[in-house]
Design a protein around this motif. Structure first.
Motif, mmCIF file in Angstrom:
data_model
loop_
_atom_site.group_PDB
_atom_site.id
_atom_site.type_symbol
_atom_site.label_atom_id
_atom_site.label_comp_id
_atom_site.label_asym_id
_atom_site.label_seq_id
_atom_site.Cartn_x
_atom_site.Cartn_y
_atom_site.Cartn_z
ATOM 1 N N ILE A 799 0.814 -1.218 0.000
ATOM 2 C CA ILE A 799 0.000 0.000 0.000
ATOM 3 C C ILE A 799 0.848 1.269 0.000
ATOM 4 O O ILE A 799 0.310 2.378 -0.182
ATOM 5 N N LEU A 800 2.165 1.132 0.172
ATOM 6 C CA LEU A 800 3.067 2.288 0.116
ATOM 7 C C LEU A 800 3.917 2.260 -1.141
ATOM 8 O O LEU A 800 4.965 2.904 -1.197
ATOM 9 N N PHE A 801 3.484 1.596 -2.173
ATOM 10 C CA PHE A 801 4.293 1.313 -3.349
ATOM 11 C C PHE A 801 5.025 2.549 -3.857
ATOM 12 O O PHE A 801 4.428 3.517 -4.304
ATOM 13 N N ARG A 802 6.352 2.508 -3.744
ATOM 14 C CA ARG A 802 7.255 3.563 -4.224
ATOM 15 C C ARG A 802 6.859 4.960 -3.742
ATOM 16 O O ARG A 802 7.233 5.967 -4.335
ATOM 17 N N SER A 803 6.041 4.999 -2.716
ATOM 18 C CA SER A 803 5.607 6.241 -2.069
ATOM 19 C C SER A 803 4.769 7.131 -2.976
ATOM 20 O O SER A 803 4.470 8.265 -2.617
ATOM 21 N N PHE A 804 4.345 6.637 -4.137
ATOM 22 C CA PHE A 804 3.452 7.452 -4.962
ATOM 23 C C PHE A 804 2.015 6.946 -4.899
ATOM 24 O O PHE A 804 1.108 7.602 -5.399
ATOM 25 N N TRP A 805 1.798 5.792 -4.234
ATOM 26 C CA TRP A 805 0.430 5.272 -4.118
ATOM 27 C C TRP A 805 -0.227 5.954 -2.923
ATOM 28 O O TRP A 805 -0.335 5.418 -1.835
ATOM 29 N N GLU A 806 -0.680 7.189 -3.152
ATOM 30 C CA GLU A 806 -1.117 8.077 -2.069
ATOM 31 C C GLU A 806 -2.257 7.513 -1.245
ATOM 32 O O GLU A 806 -2.307 7.687 -0.030
ATOM 33 N N ASN A 807 -3.201 6.851 -1.886
ATOM 34 C CA ASN A 807 -4.361 6.347 -1.151
ATOM 35 C C ASN A 807 -3.962 5.304 -0.122
ATOM 36 O O ASN A 807 -4.579 5.188 0.944
ATOM 37 N N GLY A 808 -2.897 4.558 -0.423
ATOM 38 C CA GLY A 808 -2.442 3.542 0.514
ATOM 39 C C GLY A 808 -1.861 4.124 1.788
ATOM 40 O O GLY A 808 -1.890 3.482 2.841
ATOM 41 N N LYS A 809 -1.325 5.337 1.698
ATOM 42 C CA LYS A 809 -0.775 5.983 2.887
ATOM 43 C C LYS A 809 -1.868 6.221 3.927
ATOM 44 O O LYS A 809 -1.627 6.143 5.128
ATOM 45 N N GLN A 810 -3.082 6.505 3.445
ATOM 46 C CA GLN A 810 -4.215 6.690 4.354
ATOM 47 C C GLN A 810 -4.504 5.395 5.102
ATOM 48 O O GLN A 810 -4.681 5.397 6.328
ATOM 49 N N MET A 811 -4.526 4.283 4.362
ATOM 50 C CA MET A 811 -4.801 3.002 5.010
ATOM 51 C C MET A 811 -3.712 2.657 6.017
ATOM 52 O O MET A 811 -4.003 2.149 7.115
ATOM 53 N N PHE A 812 -2.450 2.925 5.671
ATOM 54 C CA PHE A 812 -1.363 2.605 6.586
ATOM 55 C C PHE A 812 -1.446 3.456 7.847
ATOM 56 O O PHE A 812 -1.232 2.967 8.964
ATOM 57 N N ALA A 813 -1.769 4.748 7.693
ATOM 58 C CA ALA A 813 -1.948 5.612 8.867
ATOM 59 C C ALA A 813 -3.068 5.091 9.746
ATOM 60 O O ALA A 813 -2.979 5.112 10.982
ATOM 61 N N ASN A 814 -4.133 4.610 9.116
ATOM 62 C CA ASN A 814 -5.231 4.018 9.887
ATOM 63 C C ASN A 814 -4.749 2.819 10.698
ATOM 64 O O ASN A 814 -5.092 2.661 11.874
ATOM 65 N N ALA A 815 -3.958 1.967 10.054
ATOM 66 C CA ALA A 815 -3.464 0.766 10.727
ATOM 67 C C ALA A 815 -2.590 1.119 11.925
ATOM 68 O O ALA A 815 -2.664 0.483 12.975
ATOM 69 N N VAL A 816 -1.767 2.142 11.783
ATOM 70 C CA VAL A 816 -0.834 2.509 12.841
ATOM 71 C C VAL A 816 -1.520 3.247 13.974
ATOM 72 O O VAL A 816 -1.301 2.964 15.162
ATOM 73 N N PHE A 817 -2.398 4.208 13.647
ATOM 74 C CA PHE A 817 -2.894 5.140 14.655
ATOM 75 C C PHE A 817 -4.319 4.875 15.143
ATOM 76 O O PHE A 817 -4.660 5.248 16.266
ATOM 77 N N LEU A 818 -5.170 4.264 14.323
ATOM 78 C CA LEU A 818 -6.587 4.149 14.697
ATOM 79 C C LEU A 818 -6.982 2.803 15.267
ATOM 80 O O LEU A 818 -8.002 2.706 15.971
ATOM 81 N N ILE A 819 -6.237 1.761 14.953
ATOM 82 C CA ILE A 819 -6.625 0.427 15.431
ATOM 83 C C ILE A 819 -5.978 0.170 16.782
ATOM 84 O O ILE A 819 -4.753 0.109 16.889
ATOM 85 N N ASN A 820 -6.791 0.039 17.809
ATOM 86 C CA ASN A 820 -6.285 -0.226 19.169
ATOM 87 C C ASN A 820 -6.219 -1.729 19.429
ATOM 88 O O ASN A 820 -6.965 -2.509 18.880
#
Length: 820
Positions: A799-820
């Motif tokens: 989801i972070l493919f070469r850092s240009f797959w912007e929509n995946g960054k949202q999902m990754f942030a969700n995984a890190v910060f929102l899921i308890n």
């Protein structure tokens, strides 16, 4: 071996210049030269007549990036006028072409462990500066040469330092010697383990950003990217292999042949092996050859055998390949290319002018306008910045009427309304080809034997709704109309922030850093007449005033610094949904993040994660080795990220106790395979083997190519259906577009949440063979499983493919910060 040209007497000043051998104190090719010494030599030659140095920035590790510009005395005296005139051509503006030379840009060492080309750059610059031959003097009358000696100094120094540490007093040509095997992560990549030869269009890395700014100021007629490949391979130069993008012009194709034939002439004279028209295609838009091609240039890759060769190695043919050989080959191809450019300079400049003129008058392709809807303004702003960085023109909004266009989401032609903040990209502009290549919903591919991904359409990468129109539409506005920012009250019951962009993650980080307790809405609600979706974050005034002085002022300062909207609720009672006293508003924990790195793990995957935290979120992480998993301390690390890679058999056992105590593990791609089917993880790979065997039957040798195509997935886009109620999909909507580079998919979780699933007809764009499409027909791609007090998050694609797959960054942030 020397390039043979007629020798002339030099003027005294130039004749006194030291050769690389004399300056360095050793014969060029007898050892690798450090980056600082290369720069010292360039600075030394930069004082001579007919050469100018231009520093264009620094690498992540603060190594200087520079180019040398060389031409005839007359051209150097008028260099700025030449540059401006050439730039006007690329903007389809009138320009005086009288005596206008062609611009040849030579790029060396974009991959750090392809180290011979930087050595070649020193020899190339010296020979052009001293002008010992009549031929070189004549060529420089028609050509301005830009030489970038090292695009990736951090990676190159990593390689050179390692080689110097392990090599003996004499090179060991035995291919089994340790000097021919780099340790993890290798020298190919830059500081953050990014492949800079795949970053030209995306400009995610600091080296690329700075180089492209300079490149856009010059816009050369011809660009050569010097590489190395496996040391058992002969030399490669253009013409390129198929697939070649249909927007590459006939002139660009034809001139590659002209260059290739002249290169071949000199290689034939020396009896050197070479090949053309194989392996290295012209499709993916972010290479050092394709990006220039889509910008009107003749872009080419030259590949010398040499990766892992060190100073000398015995090849599979029994020959000994030396660094000196590799330098000679690159030097000859570079000089032969200069000769070709000089002979055809007038034609090159004229075709360059026509390229951009035709782009403005009659842009290629079916579609003439792309419209990107503004349903997520922050992601739209990020897309706008990418377009600006690439010199692509666009506007916002248009006349209020219903338009008709191809819907990227449904793949159907539909009516839609163009609104004020929608981005309008009209292809009647100089950068029409590049814009079309980056946006076209489906790239036409005649040959599937491509070297990289086959789909990258930006509306999918940014997760934005878009339409492609067959008619030209002009935007009316140059800026987005900003919504007025809400003023926060002094004593509300709660402050509420939406969650749908990386800027919102930066807000959460800033709030938690200030000691503010932040909660998340697990369910949507309506407060004070405004609807807030799940994922919204809340700050309760009462519980925070006891902890933080000047609470309101601190929140206001953070909100203004990030330019985000904030809303206040006067009461804990909501019109719809659950009141603020409910358990569906849990406090978000502060992530203490570690990332596993080391042998067996994809350095690129590690780099994408590392870069995301440090450069985009400015959030601290800890890199740990895999063998430290068994001693994880939940008080020091509560979020563990396993990048794509191969892990030990007992990884699951090492993690079990830590997860059950409350740890969160996020697994990327093949890291999931390491724990699949092993307790306490319930994830399982979808078994398609029996189905494939029954359909394959007896194989025929003559049908092997068709079989390869059936299993091919070099990079294709699929539509993932999301459970929009889960925190992992917060801010993403009902669908997520994923770039799949493998055929792995998972059975639905029986214990946990299947947040992202592929359903029949999920394929959107790119190459995916029949067997792959059958495998990816249905199954889980993104999932979350509770394990004791902890949780496992499964991310089945990059989801972070070469850092240009912007929509995946949202999902990754969700995984890190929102899921308890």
């Amino acid at each position: 071996m020397p390039f043979l040209f007629l020798i002339l007497v030099c003027n005294v000043a130039v004749a006194q210049l030291k050769s690389p051998d004399e300056f360095l104190g050793y014969e060029l090719g007898s050892r690798f030269t450090s980056h600082e010494r290369v720069l010292e030599y360039f600075r030394y030659l930069g004082k001579a007549e007919g050469v100018r140095l231009q520093s264009y920035g620094k690498s992540y590790e603060q190594r200087e990036l520079l180019v040398a510009i060389v031409s005839s005395r007359e051209n150097m005296e008028n260099l700025e006028q030449i540059r401006r005139s050439n730039l006007n051509l690329s903007k389809a503006k009138p320009s005086d072409l009288t005596k206008q030379p062609a611009i040849l840009w030579l790029s060396y060492n974009v991959h750090g462990n392809e180290a011979s080309s930087t050595e070649t750059a020193m020899k190339m610059l010296y020979e052009l500066v001293v002008r010992k031959t009549k031929n070189i003097q004549e060529w420089l009358k028609n050509t301005v040469v830009v030489i970038d000696p090292c695009l990736n100094p951090d990676g190159r120094e990593r390689y050179v330092n390692y080689f110097n540490e392990v090599s003996g007093s004499k090179p060991n040509a035995n291919p089994m010697a340790r000097e021919h095997f780099e340790p993890w992560p290798g020298g190919r990549y830059n500081h953050y383990y990014f492949d800079l030869n795949r970053d030209w269009a995306w400009q995610t890395q600091v080296e690329t950003k700075q180089r492209l700014k300079l490149y856009q100021d010059w816009m050369p007629e011809l660009h050569v990217d010097f590489h190395e490949q496996n040391y058992n391979e002969p030399y490669y130069f253009a013409p390129a292999a198929e697939p070649i993008h249909e927007d590459v012009s006939k002139w660009q194709r034809d001139f590659q042949v002209i260059v290739g034939k002249n290169n071949a002439k000199y290689f034939d004279e020396q009896g050197w092996k070479y090949f053309t028209k194989e392996r290295f295609d012209l499709l993916y838009p972010s290479y050092g050859d394709t990006y220039p091609l889509y910008n009107g240039s003749i872009g080419m890759t030259y590949e010398q055998g040499g990766i892992g060769a060190g100073l000398a190695v015995v090849t599979i043919d029994g020959d000994t390949l030396t660094l000196k050989d590799r330098i000679d080959h690159h030097y000859v191809s570079g000089m032969a290319t200069l000769e070709t450019v000089s002979k055809h300079a007038t034609k090159l400049v004229e075709e360059f002018r026509l390229y951009f003129q035709q782009a403005v008058e009659v842009p290629q392709g079916v579609y003439k306008t792309y419209v990107v809807k503004a349903q997520n303004v922050n992601r739209l702003k990020r897309l706008s910045k990418l377009l600006k960085d690439n010199g692509i023109s666009f506007a916002y909004g248009s006349v209020e009427k219903n338009w008709r266009g191809y819907n990227f989401e449904t793949k159907k032609t539909e009516n839609f309304k163009l609104e004020r903040n929608d981005l309008v990209l009209n292809l009647q502009q100089p950068k029409a080809v590049l814009a079309n290549v980056l946006f076209e919903p489906q790239t036409s591919i005649k040959d599937s034997n491509t070297y990289d991904i086959t789909a990258w359409a930006l509306p999918y990468a940014y997760g934005l709704k878009a339409y492609a129109l067959k008619e030209p539409v002009k935007g009316l506005f140059t800026e987005i109309a900003e919504e007025p920012k809400s003023e926060i009250g002094e004593k509300p019951y709660a402050w509420i922030f939406p969650w749908n962009s990386l800027e919102d993650a930066q807000l959460l980080i800033a709030l938690q850093k200030a000691g503010i307790k932040v909660r998340m809405a697990e369910e949507g609600f309506t407060s004070a007449g405004k609807v807030f979706p799940s994922g919204s974050i809340l700050i309760y005034r009462n519980e925070n005033e006891k902890l933080v002085r000047n609470l309101s002022a601190k929140i206001l300062a953070i909100q203004r610094e990030l330019g985000l909207s904030v809303y206040s609720s006067p009461s804990g009672y909501v019109e719809k949904g659950k009141d603020f006293g409910s358990t569906v508003y849990p406090v978000l924990s502060i992530p203490k993040v570690a990332v596993v790195s080391g042998m067996g793990i994809s350095s690129q995957s590690v780099g994408e994660i590392w870069h995301f935290f440090e450069q985009e979120l400015h959030y601290p992480i800890t890199m740990i080795a895999e063998h430290h998993l068994s001693v994880l301390d939940i008080n020091k690390i509560n979020v563990l990220i396993l990048p794509d890679g191969v892990y030990a058999d007992h990884t699951n056992e090492k993690l079990e106790d830590w997860i059950k105590l409350g740890g969160k593990v996020i697994l990327f791609e093949d890291a999931i395979a390491a724990v699949a089917g092993k307790k306490p993880f319930s994830v399982k790979l979808k078994d398609t083997l029996k189905e494939e065997e029954s359909q394959t039957g007896f194989r025929k040798y003559g049908e092997r190519k068709q079989e390869d195509m059936s299993n091919a997935i070099p990079g294709a886009i699929f539509k993932v259906e999301l459970d929009s109620s889960h925190p992992l999909s917060a801010g993403l909507g009902d669908y997520y577009y994923t770039l799949k580079t493998d055929d792995k998919i998972y059975d639905p979780l029986t214990k946990g949440w299947n947040v992202g699933v592929l359903k029949p007809n999920a394929y959107m764009a790119g190459i995916a063979g029949k067997s792959v499409l059958r495998k990816l027909d249905q199954g889980m791609l993104f999932g979350v499983q509770s394990i004791g007090k902890g949780v496992a998050v499964y991310l089945g694609s990059d989801i972070l493919f070469r850092s240009f797959w912007e929509n995946g960054k949202q999902m990754f942030a969700n995984a890190v910060f929102l899921i308890n």
